[in-house]
Write a protein that holds these residues in place. Sequence first.
Motif, PDB file in Angstrom:
ATOM      1  N   LYS A  16       0.831  -1.078   0.140  1.00  0.00           N
ATOM      2  CA  LYS A  16       0.100   0.192  -0.184  1.00  0.00           C
ATOM      3  C   LYS A  16       0.687   1.275  -0.175  1.00  0.00           C
ATOM      4  N   ARG A  17       1.833   1.741   0.787  1.00  0.00           N
ATOM      5  CA  ARG A  17       2.979   2.336   0.891  1.00  0.00           C
ATOM      6  C   ARG A  17       3.298   2.768  -1.165  1.00  0.00           C
ATOM      7  N   GLU A  18       3.374   1.323  -1.693  1.00  0.00           N
ATOM      8  CA  GLU A  18       3.890   1.536  -2.882  1.00  0.00           C
ATOM      9  C   GLU A  18       2.832   1.705  -3.952  1.00  0.00           C
ATOM     10  N   ARG A  19       1.816   2.327  -3.485  1.00  0.00           N
ATOM     11  CA  ARG A  19       0.368   2.494  -4.143  1.00  0.00           C
ATOM     12  C   ARG A  19       0.494   1.188  -4.883  1.00  0.00           C
ATOM     13  N   MET A  20       0.031   0.199  -4.591  1.00  0.00           N
ATOM     14  CA  MET A  20      -0.273  -0.669  -5.731  1.00  0.00           C
ATOM     15  C   MET A  20      -1.139  -1.827  -4.971  1.00  0.00           C
ATOM     16  N   THR A  21      -2.243  -2.195  -6.135  1.00  0.00           N
ATOM     17  CA  THR A  21      -3.576  -3.308  -5.591  1.00  0.00           C
ATOM     18  C   THR A  21      -2.796  -4.372  -5.695  1.00  0.00           C
ATOM     19  N   GLY A  22      -3.534  -4.848  -5.086  1.00  0.00           N
ATOM     20  CA  GLY A  22      -3.441  -6.594  -4.912  1.00  0.00           C
ATOM     21  C   GLY A  22      -3.032  -7.696  -6.878  1.00  0.00           C
ATOM     22  N   ALA A  23      -4.738  -6.724  -7.300  1.00  0.00           N
ATOM     23  CA  ALA A  23      -4.158  -7.311  -7.896  1.00  0.00           C
ATOM     24  C   ALA A  23      -2.518  -6.902  -9.235  1.00  0.00           C
ATOM     25  N   GLN A  24      -2.654  -5.143  -8.844  1.00  0.00           N
ATOM     26  CA  GLN A  24      -1.020  -5.385  -9.578  1.00  0.00           C
ATOM     27  C   GLN A  24      -0.336  -6.351  -9.138  1.00  0.00           C
ATOM     28  N   LEU A  25       0.089  -6.349  -8.161  1.00  0.00           N
ATOM     29  CA  LEU A  25       1.466  -7.171  -7.239  1.00  0.00           C
ATOM     30  C   LEU A  25       0.769  -8.657  -7.815  1.00  0.00           C
TER      31      LEU A  25
END
Length: 113
Positions: A16-25
């Motif tokens: 979340k700190r990287e502003r990444m969604t679970g889908a992106q990860l």
Amino acid sequence: MFEPGTLGKRLREARKRERMTGAQLSQRLGLAPSQISRMETGVQRIPAELLPVWCETVGITLAEVYGVELRHHFVQIPFPPLVARLYGQLPREFRRHIHRAIESSYQLWKSRR
């Protein structure tokens, strides 16, 4: 040790700190979004071989994800996952040079304190 799900919680916070969604990860790791969710919530175990890549992807070190309570296990791994992987591929004589450079840097720092 620590509560089940602690690793997942720390990995989720880093994501979340990287502003990444679970889908992106999940796309970057080659997993289903539901697997990411289950691992982050502690429902599913995080495979040991996946952890370094996951940490690298969300910008956290193994020492950080395991936390201060287990930091002593990582004293000999002072590098982020990508650097540690590259370091592991170096020939032994190059690793010895790196060790000497770290030791010399530490001694210099210590003498100036």
